[in-house]
Every structure is written in structure tokens, then in C-alpha cells.
Write a protein that holds these residues in place. Sequence first.
Motif, PDB file in Angstrom:
ATOM      1  N   HIS A  21       0.834  -1.205   0.000  1.00  0.00           N
ATOM      2  CA  HIS A  21       0.000   0.000   0.000  1.00  0.00           C
ATOM      3  C   HIS A  21       0.870   1.257   0.000  1.00  0.00           C
ATOM      4  N   ALA A  24       2.515   1.726  -3.312  1.00  0.00           N
ATOM      5  CA  ALA A  24       1.549   2.203  -4.298  1.00  0.00           C
ATOM      6  C   ALA A  24       1.345   3.711  -4.177  1.00  0.00           C
ATOM      7  N   ARG A  25       1.258   4.207  -2.947  1.00  0.00           N
ATOM      8  CA  ARG A  25       1.092   5.647  -2.744  1.00  0.00           C
ATOM      9  C   ARG A  25       2.316   6.427  -3.247  1.00  0.00           C
ATOM     10  N   LYS A  28       2.032   6.570  -6.997  1.00  0.00           N
ATOM     11  CA  LYS A  28       1.022   7.538  -7.423  1.00  0.00           C
ATOM     12  C   LYS A  28       1.564   8.956  -7.352  1.00  0.00           C
ATOM     13  N   GLU A  36      -5.972   1.120  -7.016  1.00  0.00           N
ATOM     14  CA  GLU A  36      -5.728   0.827  -5.606  1.00  0.00           C
ATOM     15  C   GLU A  36      -6.902   0.065  -4.996  1.00  0.00           C
ATOM     16  N   THR A  38      -6.477  -1.637  -1.911  1.00  0.00           N
ATOM     17  CA  THR A  38      -5.804  -2.048  -0.677  1.00  0.00           C
ATOM     18  C   THR A  38      -6.635  -1.797   0.573  1.00  0.00           C
ATOM     19  N   LEU A 343       1.939  -4.887  -8.499  1.00  0.00           N
ATOM     20  CA  LEU A 343       2.050  -3.429  -8.446  1.00  0.00           C
ATOM     21  C   LEU A 343       3.088  -2.919  -9.442  1.00  0.00           C
ATOM     22  N   ALA A 349      -2.652  -2.355  -7.068  1.00  0.00           N
ATOM     23  CA  ALA A 349      -2.277  -2.513  -5.663  1.00  0.00           C
ATOM     24  C   ALA A 349      -3.346  -3.292  -4.917  1.00  0.00           C
TER      25      ALA A 349
END
Length: 395
Positions: A21, A24-25, A28, A36, A38, A343, A349
Motif C-alpha cells: 500500500h 503504491a502511494r 502515485k 488501488e 488495498t 504493483l 495494488a
Amino acid sequence: MRYASVTERLAGLGSDKWAVHFRARQMKQAGHEIIELTIGEPDIPTPTDMIDVAERAMRAGRTGYSSGRGEPALLAALSAKYTQRAGRPIGPENIMCFSGTQTALAMVMMGLAEEGDEIITGDPLYATYDGVVRATGATRVSVPLRPEKGFRMQAADLEKVITPRSRVLLLNSPHNPTGAVLSTDDIAEIGEVCIRHNLWIVSDEVYELMIYDGAFASPLDRPELADRVIAVASISKSHAAPGFRSGWCIAPKEFTERLLPLSESMLFGGQPFIADMTAYALGRPSAAAATMRESFLRRARRISERLDGKAGIVSKVPQAGMFILADIRATGLSGQEFAMRLLEEELVAVMPGESFGDNLSGYLRLSLSVADDKIDAACAGIVRLASRLQQRKSA
């Protein structure tokens, strides 16, 4: 400098579980378009009538200090709800209000267990349970929740892990992350074990209104368990209001009286205007819950149709909640390995099953709180990666 031992017990806890998670942020923020799936956050806004109640309460001056137990109107609303549900009197003396289910769980566990004790949970389990157990100094002991039993805790499996140090059973139904729902018979059988071994039962019921089909069963509603059950819940999921942080526990009078000084030492009451909003919400059916149940079930079916049986993946529609599992063990990767590759290679994600216990190794947890087009794209990416892995295994 010296620090309390609790800081050591909780050091680093949880951060590794959310590595996908967090990554992934970061991606982004770097400009990547990540799908996403998650976290479990309602994808509809908090109902406007609830916000209007909170606003009117603030403008009316409901912004001062609150009671350590809870505001009278909220205590009355909770008393009415649980008295009707349990079929026995649940009064304000049985209730304590907190800032969300997480705070309620942490405070309740501090009142029940300490170093040398054991707290029993299922495995899989919600990711924060490790923290609320370790904070007390107690040890967490796992009961395997088996896929062939629909991830529902079995009384016989519970009995096998009980020792003289066992103090508390932490139940979660409807269950996060599996979506399993304990039946009335399940609760009765588990309750018999807890009576024999004199265990407290803490029942996390935050997904009570998220059952797709069937009835909700709670140990709180069984008279023979009334003196050993503490139920916790909130409006976060049921009323699409996670940011308002309004939760509670329902417990025997003696327990709330003992816990109140501890609670007041940390959190002397919540915000009166949020209490007013919560009392209003509990006094009528939740339209938000009905909307979410419909959309979550539809999306769960959509994901299952697109994943189950594809490239060795198994994904069945759960009984409740806002997540669905995908069994990707046929790929030969762990959930953590698959999720990280998904991912990086497909920009999708998801949460690895290992974040929720050893018994979910080789699984993925997918959130249902995303739009259909993103679900379709995410499923396509999962199948592509699983297919590539299957082809390499064959080669």
C-alpha cells in the motif's frame, strides 16, 4: 534515555504489513496511474442528513467537554438499539463511547489482559489485532480459520489452543478479511467452550450491517454469555462515516465501571456534536449500509466471475463485508511476492494475505470499494500476471 516496554512491544508493528500500500502511494505521487484495492474505506460520502445534524449541533454550541462514558442522547440511542437486538435490558451503565472501534478494542483489551496472559484470535485476522494484543503485554494465540470451513471459527479448533493462561477470545464476525459470518450454532458452540474455560469474549461487530444474505449472530445476544461478552462497533462502516471516529463497547456493568477510570485517563469523552450525529444515525435504518451492501455484493460477484478458475486462481463470493479473497497459490508465489510484482508490472495494488496472518499465505485481499471499470482493469492485470507465472512454471 529509557522508554516503557510497550514501545518495544509495538516497535515496527504493522508497517511491513502495508508495504504494498505504501509503495503504491509513492508510485502515485511519482505520476503512475495506480488502481488501488488495498484499504477498506466506504466509497460513498457520509450521508448529508448526518452532516447536517453535526453542523446544527456545532452551531448550537455542542462543542464543549463531554462525559467520559458518553453523551446522554447517544447512550440512550445505543441502549435502545442493543436492548431491542439482545432481547434483554441494555442500559447506559452497560455502555462506553470511544473514538472508533479501534480505540474501543485497545481500551477493552487493556482492561482484560496483561503480561503473562493469552488472548486468542482467529488466523486470518484483522491487521491491527496484533497491536491491541501486544500493547497489553499479553501473548496472541491463533486458532486456524480453515478455508474448507468457510473461514468460520470451529469450537473444536478453539478448544485445542486454550491453556491455563488463556483470558480472552477476540471474535470478528462478519470477518475481515475473509467475509465469513458466524452462524447462531457457531456462536453457541464457541460460547460453550468459553464458559467451560472461563474466557471473556470480545466481539468486533463493525460489519454487522454488511451481511449480503442471511442473519447476524452475536454472542452478546445469548443470555448465557451475558456476563462474559463485550461487543465493540462504530458508525465507520455502517454509516459511511470513518472520519468521524465514533464507536462504543457494550459490556457488563462491573466491567464498564472498572474501565471508566482507565478510559478517562486517556480520552475524557468524545465530541458532543459527533455524539449527537451518531445518536441520530442509530435511530433510523442506515441507507448508506443498504447502498454499500448492494454495491459490494455486485462487485464481489464481478471479481469472482473475472478471476475464479482463471490461470489457477480461486476467488469465491464472501458472505459479507467490503473485501474478497483471491487464492493465487497455484502461481507458486506468496501473496506478498505476487502483490509486489502486480504493483510493479501491472500497476494494481492489493493487500497480500500474509498481512492478515500465516493462514492466508498465498492469498490476496481485494477491496470492493472501487468503481467497476477499475475492478475490471485490476482483474485483467491479476490474470495476466498469473498467466505469465503459470507459463513459466510449465516451461
